[in-house]
Each structure stands twice: as structure tokens, then as C-alpha cells.
Design a protein around this motif. Structure first.
Motif, mmCIF file in Angstrom:
data_model
loop_
_atom_site.group_PDB
_atom_site.id
_atom_site.type_symbol
_atom_site.label_atom_id
_atom_site.label_comp_id
_atom_site.label_asym_id
_atom_site.label_seq_id
_atom_site.Cartn_x
_atom_site.Cartn_y
_atom_site.Cartn_z
ATOM 1 N N TRP A 184 0.856 -1.213 0.047
ATOM 2 C CA TRP A 184 -0.208 0.000 -0.103
ATOM 3 C C TRP A 184 0.957 1.234 -0.016
ATOM 4 O O TRP A 184 2.142 1.067 0.572
ATOM 5 C CB TRP A 184 -1.005 0.003 1.200
ATOM 6 N N GLY A 185 0.396 2.332 -0.650
ATOM 7 C CA GLY A 185 1.029 3.400 -0.691
ATOM 8 C C GLY A 185 0.281 4.772 -0.524
ATOM 9 O O GLY A 185 -0.928 4.691 0.064
ATOM 10 N N PRO A 186 0.680 6.002 -0.885
ATOM 11 C CA PRO A 186 0.055 7.237 -0.686
ATOM 12 C C PRO A 186 -1.421 6.993 -1.389
ATOM 13 O O PRO A 186 -2.430 7.794 -0.896
ATOM 14 C CB PRO A 186 0.651 8.173 -1.253
ATOM 15 N N ALA A 187 -1.597 6.257 -2.570
ATOM 16 C CA ALA A 187 -2.841 6.189 -3.191
ATOM 17 C C ALA A 187 -3.895 5.356 -2.482
ATOM 18 O O ALA A 187 -4.928 5.657 -2.949
ATOM 19 C CB ALA A 187 -2.372 5.451 -4.558
ATOM 20 N N GLN A 188 -3.501 4.822 -1.453
ATOM 21 C CA GLN A 188 -4.301 4.207 -0.797
ATOM 22 C C GLN A 188 -4.552 4.587 0.691
ATOM 23 O O GLN A 188 -5.289 3.923 1.425
ATOM 24 C CB GLN A 188 -3.799 2.417 -0.631
#
Length: 848
Positions: free
Chosen positions: A192-196
Motif C-alpha cells: 500500500w502507498g499514498p494512493a491507498q
């Protein structure tokens, strides 16, 4: 009830004091407990229950008042300990600046990370659900296979800050600058990253709570993802401050989580957020980590190590703007659910964030208060007039009660709406609302005084009054009846009473005499029980007694709060702001006890406090004799030489809730059979005689039962002169000496026999010689019977040799006859005629 609502609305208009609010009691541990005053970096608990403390200069095992330290001199690759976690095989893992080691059974063992030579520095550690250790190093992520062996799991991500946290069902979360990576038990991974919804600056903190929600944070950002949610939801508003750098979150036993911040610790339990910071009693601001041990004690590590006292059940409120607390004399709860307190500086309404003083009571010593059904708040004072706050009023005023309204101990309303006051001199007073004056219902006989301290109503509607004269009881619709020491009470008057579910009552006295349980039926009082110090009480000076909804009895004394059955003591060691409790200042509610003290208000969350603590096993951490100091594991112990027969043992128990009340009993089997209690964790025995011994120790927490026995067997050698070889040589020497003595004795006997025989021969020869002489003498004696030549004139006798001897000389020589000489009458007359005639005349005169 309308009147009560009106007066509560009036209370909202009172003055709001600057209050420090409710405080949790923390104790800071340091050199007095064998710990450093600062520079503590990590904290954990091993399988045996001992706390391990990582510092910048070594690793410590905290044993309660004492610590065992390991440093580079003991084999650590570095004294700086970054993280400490328990090892599933026993002992602990310690991440140092120069590698990962396991300390178990006194041995320091380096971990083996794949095929890497040595052990590189470790940035993060975490245990998964199987107890396997995961370690992030400069070379990548490794997971424990067995013992000290680790295998490579993943390369190290980019960025400086990485963090690890265990997840449910074998997952392991890795927080990085890029986001969050989860390694699943089946070998797959999720990212997971900033998009999530993750923080844009990466993840420096990650923890999964008991509900399976994953919490991640960085700086002032906080986000959470539910198990089935596709993305993270921002929760930064609950954080309240920046997360502490290089800090470690904590998953509590109930599934809630603790997050360390720059201004305290944040506790997240579902939708509930709690902050523990300096305003709530925390002795510092910055927090590195939070830890709860298996007994439920909360530890907070920051610039120092702080222990939450009383198991987190004790809360204090000073009820004052400064650090000096107010004396609290009485506590009640109003129908609106708020606490009202009577203090030395007026009557106050207590809220979680402020103290509201009732106008008109400032500077007044309020000793007791009661709220009647008409909505009037009664406030009495032992050194001033009675005050009341009438419905619809905002200012307390002096009640128009005359002299009877001055110097009153307590006030109460019975179930029929009658208000009663207990006067310090004038006895029992009753408020007559129709006449609007006080009626003296019971007074002292004659011109004396009657002091009344407390009036209460039992479940049958009877009124009980504790007075200086004894106990007054009033049946419903009847008159007052007095019970004194003649009926079994102790002397010196009563302070108060509390009623048990079975209809009996506890009473306590003005003098320190403990508690007496009684039953009153008509004019008969029966004493059922007497409790004194050591029987659930820490003091005989009882100030108040109450019975809670479970039927458990609570009493306040000059040494804190006691519960009788099962016994429990709460005092300063548990965090009470003061053990000096005030008279009658005790309120027992469902799961909550309120105590008024000389320094403010104390709240004790009783909850399930009836559950006893589990038994604790004592440990023998050191066995010393001579110059040797042995530590576990002991294995077969070498014998102790007799010259080193003074031995000592250091014992400890892994319990930290109340170390001062941890009790140890010991005995040395082979020297003593009975258990004895010791005051020190070091037990010493001097100059033990030779023999086999077994040292035994057991421990108890507070007033609980003693736990299992721990023992250590050892042998003390006897002195050389009591060894088998010395005894054998001594026996042989004794036998040899006996043989020599026997031979000398036989020789001496032989010599004595020869000497005796020679003596016998000599004596025989002498005897024969004497016999011959005797025979000769006898022969000579016989010659006397024969013919003896004698002179016809001088009567001399001639011997065998022809010599003439006097007659007496011859006979004496030849016999055993001796002679004496006299003179016969004839010779006397012939030789001495004149004397003869004179003698004759004298004789004749005598006859006549």
C-alpha cells in the motif's frame, strides 16, 4: 425532582476554579531500584516474568529493587541496546549497534543471519504469532528458522526509517518510506502507498490492533484500515501531537493500542481516545514506548521509566488550584450523576476537567452535606453555622436554625423525607419543616452534652446514631434505644456504621479499636465479629466504613483504604495522594470507591479487583560462598569447602505491582524445618557444618497465598579432621596405639609377675628364716621348763655360756615376759623397819 433540577441548574453558575483535574499516580524508577536515571531505550518481559531494560550502556534484568547488568565486558557486541524482545526458547533477544544476540541462561549468543559473516546492525525487530523473530538489518529482512539461525526473507527497502509489526494469522507488516508492505503466511505480499491513503512521507510506525485494523503513522499523520476496507482512513485528529521518532507502539492485552508521541501517550480503544500526559500525572512529556506487564501494570518509557501505580485503578484530584490538595470531609453523588465534595474551602462540584465551588461557601469548612428531595442542599460545619442552597438560588446562605444549627457533624435525609442532623453537643436533631426549626429528638441526660457523629438508615427503615454515649437505634415509629458496652460494644463512643446485606452492621469507634459487627433485634444487641489490625485491616484507627453492591466491606484508616474480604490494601504505594483519610469521607458505588483524604479526592476503580493475582514463583538468582558467585543455570554444584561454609542466596520474584508487599519465606533443609519470613532478598547462613542441604524459597504477593517452592541442593564439606580418610587414619592410629599399649601392658604384667615371684621367693625365704628362729626360740622357751642353775644367795641364773644373769633378765631373754619391780612386806620390814611400822599404824587408823 423539579427542585433538584433547579438547584443543579444553579450549580452550573458557580465559580470554575483552575484545576489540575484527575491525575494518575506514576512512580519514576531509577538508581534507588537499581536502574539508571535515564538513557533507557527498550523494555520487555521474558517468559519467567522478569522485566528487561535496554539502555545506552548495557542490558538489565530488573528484579525488583535490584538489577543484573550485562555490558560489553560480559560479551555484548555493543553496550547500546536498540530493541529487546522475548525469545520463544527463553531469555531475550537484544538488538545492539553491532548485531543481534540472544541472552539465555546466562549465555550471550550471536544470531546467524543466513550466510552473512557476523551480525550486521539491526534496525527493527518483531515477533510473529508463532514466536519467530523477524529482524531488519542493513542487509535486508531475515526471519528466524530455529534457535540462532535466520534465513533471508526480503531485501532492505530504500529510506532510513523502517518499522516492523506482527499482524493476524502470521502476517508481518513492514513500514517504509514508500508505504506499507505486508508479508502473508502463504508467502505472498501486499503493498500500500499514498494512493491507498497512507501518509505521503512514508510509514514510520505501524501496529495492528485486536480487531485486525492496521494503524500507520508518520510525524503528525495517522491512518487506519479495517480488515475488509480497500484503503486507509485518516485519523490524524486523534493523534494530538507528533509521533515520537524511533518509537515503538504497543498492542495491549485487550486489543487496544498505545501510540508514543512527543507530548505523552495516546490510547486508542475502538472509537475512544485517551491521552496520558503531564497534565494527567505523567512525569515527563516525550514517550518512547508503552508496555503493560502480565500483571496489568502499565509502564511508560520516555526520558525516564515510569510505572503507573495501583494497577491503573487509582486516580487523584487535588480539588485545588495549586499542588497542595484540599481536605475532603464528605462525598455524595447528586441525582445528575456528579460528585459533590465537602472540603475545608467550601462545597464543590467535581467534573472530569474542573472543580466548581458553590458561591457562599468559600473559606467555610464544610464537614458534611446532603441533598433532600425538596432540592435543598444542606451543608453543615463543626466550627460554623449550617448552610443551605435552596432551590432556584445561586448563592449558599446561613440556614435560620438558631444555636442548634451551629457546630453540626453530619446531616442526612431518611426514606420518609425527614432530615436529621447530628450535633457535636446537643444530640440528635430533627428538622420540622412545618415549624421551620430543629427539634432536639435525643439529648444528653441532665446538664451534660451528647456528641453525635453519624446518623444512618438501614434496610428496615430503622435509624442508627453513632454517639459519644454509644449506639442509639430508633425503630420505625418508635423511640430511641441506647446500646453501650454493657451490651457488648467497646467503650469510648462510636464514629459510624455501615449495613451488610444480612441485616447486621459494622460499627467503628472514636478510639483505635477496629471494627465490630453486630446485630440489633429489639432491645438485644449481639456481637458477631471483631476485626482488628492484621485481619483485613492495616490499622485499628477506622475513620469510615461502607459496604458496596457486592457486599464487600471497605474501610478508611490513618493508613489508607482497606477491603476486608478478600483482603486488599490501597495506600501511597498504590498511588493514593495521601493515606491520611478523613472522617466519614467514603463513598462506595458499583465498581468505584471514593475516598476523601487530607490532600484531596481519591477514586479507586474496584472493578474486578476481587480476582486475586496469580501465584508467583520465586527465583534463586545467585548462590555465593567464599569468593564465588554462581548464577542460574546452576547444574551440578561443586561441594563447598568447610573454610567457605558461610553461604548466601539472592532471591527475587517477577512481580512489580507492589514490590514492597512482596513476601519471601525461606528454609534450609538440613538445618531448619520451619519456614521463616525474611525482610531482605539476600539470605545468609554463617559457618554451616558439613552435610547436605537444600535451600527452599517461596513468595506471596500482598496478602495472597504463597506460590510454588524453588529449591537448590548443595553440599558443605566437613573439616579435614571429620573427613572419611581423616577418620580412617585416626582409627588406624587408635588401633595401633591400642596394640602398642596392649603389648606394653602385657610386658608390664610379665615384669610384675616375675617381680612378684621374686618377692614371693624372698618372702618365703624370710619366712623360713623366721620360722627357724622361732623354732630356736621355742626351744629356748622349753629350757625354762627344765632345770635352771640359780644362786642360793643372790638368786642369779647361769646361762648356757656359763654367765650369771639377773633372774628377770634371763627370763625376759628366753620368753615374752617383762618384769616390773616392787617390794614385798617382809623385805619392807627388814629393809625399812620405821616406814613399815608407820605404814602399819596408818593402816590401823584407817580401819578404825
Amino acid at each position: 425532582m423539579l427542585g433538584i433540577r433547579v438547584i443543579m441548574a444553579g450549580l452550573l453558575g458557580v465559580l470554575c476554579l483552575a484545576s489540575e483535574g484527575w491525575h494518575r499516580p506514576f512512580a519514576v524508577l531509577g538508581p534507588a531500584q537499581g536502574l539508571p536515571s535515564g538513557a533507557i531505550t527498550a523494555l520487555t518481559q521474558d517468559a519467567e516474568g522478569f522485566l528487561w531494560v535496554g539502555t545506552e550502556s548495557g542490558l538489565l534484568r530488573y528484579e525488583g529493587g535490584h538489577s543484573r547488568r550485562w555490558t560489553r565486558e560480559d560479551g555484548l557486541p555493543s553496550g547500546f541496546i536498540h530493541r529487546v524482545v522475548p525469545a520463544r526458547e527463553g531469555g531475550v533477544w537484544a538488538a545492539t549497534l553491532r548485531g543481534l544476540v540472544r541472552l539465555r541462561e546466562g549465555r550471550i549468543e550471536p544470531a546467524r543471519l543466513g550466510t552473512l559473516p557476523g551480525t550486521p546492525p539491526v534496525d527493527a525487530l518483531a515477533l510473529d504469532h508463532r514466536g519467530r523473530l523477524w529482524a531488519m538489518t542493513h542487509e535486508g529482512l531475515f526471519v528466524q528458522e530455529e534457535g540462532l539461525q535466520f534465513r533471508f526473507r526480503a531485501p532492505r527497502p530504500a529510506g532510513l526509517n523502517v518499522t516492523l509489526a506482527a499482524g493476524a494469522r502470521g502476517a508481518m507488516h513492514l513500514g517504509t518510506k514508500a508505504g506499507l508492505t505486508t508479508f502473508l503466511a502463504d508467502g505472498s505480499r501486499k503493498d500500500w502507498g499514498p494512493a491507498q491513503g497512507l501518509p505521503a512521507d512514508g510509514v514510520s510506525m505501524v501496529v495492528e490492533d485486536g480487531a485486525g485494523r492496521i494503524w500507520v503513522g508518520s510525524s503528525r499523520s495517522l491512518a487506519v484500515k479495517s480488515p475488509d476496507a480497500p484503503r486507509f482512513k485518516d485519523q490524524s485528529g486523534r493523534l494530538g501531537a507528533s509521533l515520537s521518532p524511533n518509537s515503538v507502539p504497543f498492542l495491549d492485552a485487550d486489543g487496544s493500542i498505545w501510540l508514543p508521541t512527543q507530548v505523552g501517550a495516546v490510547h486508542l480503544s475502538g472509537d475512544r481516545t485517551e491521552r496520558v500526559d503531564a497534565s494527567g500525572g505523567l512525569p515527563f512529556r516525550w514517550v518512547r514506548t508503552v508496555f503493560r506487564d502480565r500483571e496489568g501494570t502499565l509502564w511508560i518509557l520516555g526520558t525516564a521509566l515510569a510505572q503507573l501505580q495501583g494497577g491503573g485503578r487509582v486516580w487523584n484530584h487535588s480539588l485545588a488550584a495549586g499542588t497542595s490538595g484540599e481536605v475532603v470531609w464528605s462525598i455524595i453523588r447528586n441525582p445528575g450523576g456528579e460528585i459533590l465534595a465537602a472540603t475545608d474551602d467550601g462545597a464543590m462540584r467535581v467534573t472530569p476537567t474542573a472543580v466548581l465551588r458553590i458561591p457562599g461557601t468559600e473559606g467555610q469548612r464544610i464537614k458534611n452535606l446532603a441533598l433532600d428531595r425538596a432540592g435543598t442542599l444542606w451543608m453543615v460545619s463543626t466550627i460554623g453555622p449550617t448552610l443551605w442552597l435552596r432551590p432556584g438560588r445561586h448563592q449558599a446562605e446561613v440556614a435560620p436554625l438558631g444555636d442548634f444549627g451551629f457546630a453540626v457533624n453530619s446531616v442526612m435525609e431518611d426514606s420518609r423525607g425527614q432530615v436529621w442532623l447530628s450535633h457535636v453537643r446537643y444530640g440528635i436533631l430533627r428538622w420540622d419543616p412545618a415549624l421551620r426549626r430543629l427539634i432536639q429528638d435525643v439529648k444528653a441526660p441532665g446538664t451534660g452534652t451528647l456528641g453525635v457523629f453519624r446518623i444512618r438508615e438501614d434496610a428496615r427503615g430503622r435509624l442508627w446514631a453513632a454517639t459519644t454515649a454509644g449506639l442509639y437505634v430508633r425503630e420505625v415509629g418508635g423511640s430511641w434505644r441506647l446500646f453501650t458496652e454493657k451490651q457488648g460494644l467497646l467503650s469510648f463512643g462510636l464514629y459510624g456504621m455501615a449495613f451488610l446485606p444480612d441485616g447486621s452492621a459494622w460499627v467503628h469507634y472514636q478510639e483505635p479499636q477496629g471494627l465490630t459487627r453486630i446485630r440489633v433485634e429489639g432491645d438485644r444487641l449481639t456481637v458477631l465479629d471483631q476485626r482488628t489490625k492484621g485481619q483485613g485491616l492495616h490499622s485499628n484507627q477506622i475513620y469510615a466504613v461502607e459496604v458496596d453492591d457486592r457486599g464487600q466491606t471497605w474501610a478508611t484508616t490513618d493508613q489508607g483504604l482497606d477491603r476486608l474480604d478478600p483482603p486488599l490494601h490501597i495506600g501511597e504505594q498504590d498511588g493514593m495522594v495521601s493515606e491520611d483519610c478523613a472522617i466519614q469521607a467514603l463513598l462506595a458505588e458499583k465498581g468505584r470507591i471514593w475516598v476523601g483524604t487530607a490532600a484531596g479526592l481519591v477514586r479507586y476503580e474496584a472493578g474486578d479487583s476481587g480476582t486475586p493475582l496469580p501465584s508467583v514463583r520465586a527465583h534463586i538468582l545467585q548462590f555465593a560462598y567464599g569468593t564465588r558467585q554462581l548464577e542460574p543455570p546452576y547444574g551440578p554444584l561443586p561441594p563447598v569447602a568447610n573454610r567457605e561454609a558461610t553461604v548466601s542466596f539472592r532471591v527475587a520474584a517477577p512481580t512489580y505491582q507492589d514490590e514492597r508487599q512482596t513476601r519471601f519465606q525461606v528454609r534450609l533443609v538440613g538445618l531448619e524445618n520451619a519456614w521463616r519470613e525474611v525482610d531482605s532478598p539476600v539470605v545468609r547462613y554463617t559457618t554451616l557444618p558439613g552435610g547436605h542441604y537444600r535451600f527452599e524459597v517461596r513468595t506471596a504477593v500482598r496478602d495472597g497465598a504463597f506460590g510454588p517452592v524453588t529449591s537448590l541442593d548443595f553440599q558443605v564439606l566437613p573439616p579435614w579432621w571429620r573427613t572419611w580418610w581423616a577418620l580412617g587414619l585416626g582409627g588406624l592410629a587408635f588401633l595401633g596405639a591400642g596394640l602398642v599399649i596392649l603389648r606394653l601392658r602385657v610386658a608390664a604384667l610379665a615384669r610384675s609377675k616375675a617381680d612378684l615371684e621374686a618377692l614371693v621367693a624372698k618372702r618365703t625365704e624370710e619366712l623360713q628364716s623366721r620360722n627357724a628362729a622361732l623354732s630356736t626360740a621355742l626351744g629356748q622357751v622349753k629350757q625354762l621348763s627344765g632345770l635352771l642353775p640359780i644362786c642360793a644367795s643372790c638368786k642369779k641364773i647361769r646361762d648356757d655360756k656359763g654367765y650369771w644373769n639377773q633372774l628377770e633378765h634371763y627370763i625376759s631373754a628366753h620368753s615374752d615376759v617383762d618384769f616390773t619391780h616392787g617390794i614385798c612386806p617382809d623385805c619392807s620390814e627388814a629393809l625399812y623397819p620405821e616406814r613399815h611400822r608407820a605404814a602399819k599404824r596408818e593402816e590401823g587408823g584407817t580401819k578404825t
